[in-house]
Design a protein around this motif. Structure first.
Motif, PDB file in Angstrom:
ATOM      1  N   GLU A 131       3.080  -3.383  -1.405  1.00  0.00           N
ATOM      2  CA  GLU A 131       2.546  -2.408  -2.341  1.00  0.00           C
ATOM      3  C   GLU A 131       2.612  -0.997  -1.929  1.00  0.00           C
ATOM      4  N   VAL A 132       3.081  -1.089  -0.547  1.00  0.00           N
ATOM      5  CA  VAL A 132       3.268   0.496  -0.168  1.00  0.00           C
ATOM      6  C   VAL A 132       4.784   0.787   0.242  1.00  0.00           C
ATOM      7  N   LEU A 133       5.029   2.098  -0.173  1.00  0.00           N
ATOM      8  CA  LEU A 133       6.457   2.458   0.176  1.00  0.00           C
ATOM      9  C   LEU A 133       7.003   2.602   1.348  1.00  0.00           C
ATOM     10  N   PRO A 134       8.038   2.139   1.642  1.00  0.00           N
ATOM     11  CA  PRO A 134       8.657   1.869   3.185  1.00  0.00           C
ATOM     12  C   PRO A 134       8.493   3.070   4.178  1.00  0.00           C
ATOM     13  N   HIS A 135       8.184   4.350   3.777  1.00  0.00           N
ATOM     14  CA  HIS A 135       8.278   5.644   4.631  1.00  0.00           C
ATOM     15  C   HIS A 135       6.737   5.859   5.064  1.00  0.00           C
ATOM     16  N   THR A 174     -10.652  11.563  -8.123  1.00  0.00           N
ATOM     17  CA  THR A 174      -9.501  11.427  -9.186  1.00  0.00           C
ATOM     18  C   THR A 174      -8.157  12.196  -8.980  1.00  0.00           C
ATOM     19  N   VAL A 175      -8.404  13.465  -9.035  1.00  0.00           N
ATOM     20  CA  VAL A 175      -7.304  14.748  -8.917  1.00  0.00           C
ATOM     21  C   VAL A 175      -6.624  14.419  -7.386  1.00  0.00           C
ATOM     22  N   LEU A 176      -7.482  14.084  -6.448  1.00  0.00           N
ATOM     23  CA  LEU A 176      -6.886  13.797  -5.119  1.00  0.00           C
ATOM     24  C   LEU A 176      -6.126  12.390  -5.004  1.00  0.00           C
ATOM     25  N   TYR A 177      -6.382  11.506  -5.727  1.00  0.00           N
ATOM     26  CA  TYR A 177      -5.700  10.311  -5.595  1.00  0.00           C
ATOM     27  C   TYR A 177      -4.358  10.343  -6.542  1.00  0.00           C
ATOM     28  N   GLU A 178      -4.674  11.035  -7.808  1.00  0.00           N
ATOM     29  CA  GLU A 178      -3.521  11.113  -8.547  1.00  0.00           C
ATOM     30  C   GLU A 178      -2.246  11.859  -7.986  1.00  0.00           C
ATOM     31  N   HIS A 179      -2.563  12.575  -6.607  1.00  0.00           N
ATOM     32  CA  HIS A 179      -1.613  13.546  -6.255  1.00  0.00           C
ATOM     33  C   HIS A 179      -0.990  12.708  -5.078  1.00  0.00           C
ATOM     34  N   MET A 208      -1.357   9.071  -4.577  1.00  0.00           N
ATOM     35  CA  MET A 208      -1.005   7.700  -4.510  1.00  0.00           C
ATOM     36  C   MET A 208       0.562   7.825  -4.837  1.00  0.00           C
ATOM     37  N   PRO A 209       1.095   8.689  -5.496  1.00  0.00           N
ATOM     38  CA  PRO A 209       2.584   8.593  -5.998  1.00  0.00           C
ATOM     39  C   PRO A 209       3.281   8.469  -4.629  1.00  0.00           C
ATOM     40  N   SER A 210       2.984   9.060  -3.821  1.00  0.00           N
ATOM     41  CA  SER A 210       3.630   9.247  -2.223  1.00  0.00           C
ATOM     42  C   SER A 210       3.518   7.957  -1.509  1.00  0.00           C
ATOM     43  N   VAL A 211       2.508   7.198  -1.988  1.00  0.00           N
ATOM     44  CA  VAL A 211       1.982   5.833  -1.161  1.00  0.00           C
ATOM     45  C   VAL A 211       2.242   4.543  -1.742  1.00  0.00           C
ATOM     46  N   ALA A 212       1.923   4.306  -2.911  1.00  0.00           N
ATOM     47  CA  ALA A 212       2.294   3.223  -3.455  1.00  0.00           C
ATOM     48  C   ALA A 212       3.706   3.031  -4.225  1.00  0.00           C
TER      49      ALA A 212
END
Length: 231
Positions: free
Chosen positions: A140-144, A179-184, A186-190
């Motif tokens: 579920e998590v990006l490789p980096h 919500t704003v925190l996760y919206e910013h 999570m695209p770098s995580v999931a």
């Protein structure tokens, strides 16, 4: 057993009363007299459970970790949703949970140097690290992503929006800020396929908490049925 139950209830009442006083006054200004009046207990009862104001404050701080369900009790289907849900439930419960509010006030305030305020930061970082590691194992998590580093970032950023929300709106807008925190973040995580399914919208805290409580009730019924069958 009845005596033990009464002692547990008394301790909890003292903790909750102390949390209200600490939330209203802060650690340095809070007094044992105020806490006794709020809890409606004797000084002897309080000191039976807590040796000092410092010990009582530390117990309030440590109670913070128990106010949000463990990830295993959340959705269970997606670890990154669990990651988001921890923060969303925290924001939701912070509106009216006196023990959580008092714990957060003590954790974030800049006052007496006698209190060790590291426990919640360390605890939340450990939980987030574990969830990220499990998410990585599931793909579920990006490789980096480095789970420990990302966990520290999320916990630190959340503490920041919590502090800002308290100063600006008395936390009335904390859910929106979360919500704003996760919206910013999570695209770098999931990974994209997981990101597209994440619920980070308004009301997620209440929805996630209801799901967690329903799952806990289901597990308790199943356990009770198992014990009856075994008996």
């Amino acid at each position: 057993m009845a005596k033990q139950d009464r002692a547990i209830r008394t301790r909890q009442s003292i903790l909750e009363a102390a949390a209200v006083v600490f939330d209203e006054r802060g650690y340095d200004a809070a007094t044992i007299t105020e806490i006794l009046a709020r809890a409606e207990v004797t000084k002897g009862a309080l000191y039976f459970h807590f040796a000092s104001k410092e010990e009582l404050a530390l117990a309030v701080i440590d109670a913070q970790m128990s106010t949000v369900p463990e990830p295993a009790a959340l959705t269970g289907s997606c670890k990154m949703q669990d990651l988001v849900d921890m923060g969303m439930i925290f924001a939701y419960r912070l509106l009216d949970d006196p023990l959580l509010r008092g714990s957060v006030r003590l954790t974030l305030e800049h006052g007496s140097s006698n209190l060790n305020r590291a426990s919640p930061f360390n605890g939340w970082t450990e939980v987030h690290t574990r969830v990220l590691l499990e998410g990585k194992e599931r793909g579920e998590v990006l490789p980096h992503v480095v789970p420990a580093d990302t966990a520290e970032l999320i916990v630190g950023a959340y503490a920041g929006i919590n502090t800002m929300s308290q100063a600006v709106t008395n936390r009335a807008d904390l859910e929106r800020r979360a919500t704003v925190l996760y919206e910013h973040l999570m695209p770098s995580v999931a990974v994209p396929s997981v990101l597209a399914r994440l619920d980070m919208g308004p009301g997620r805290g209440a929805r996630a908490l209801a799901l967690a409580e329903a799952e806990r009730a289901r597990a308790e019924r199943a356990q009770s049925g198992h014990l009856i069958a075994a008996g």
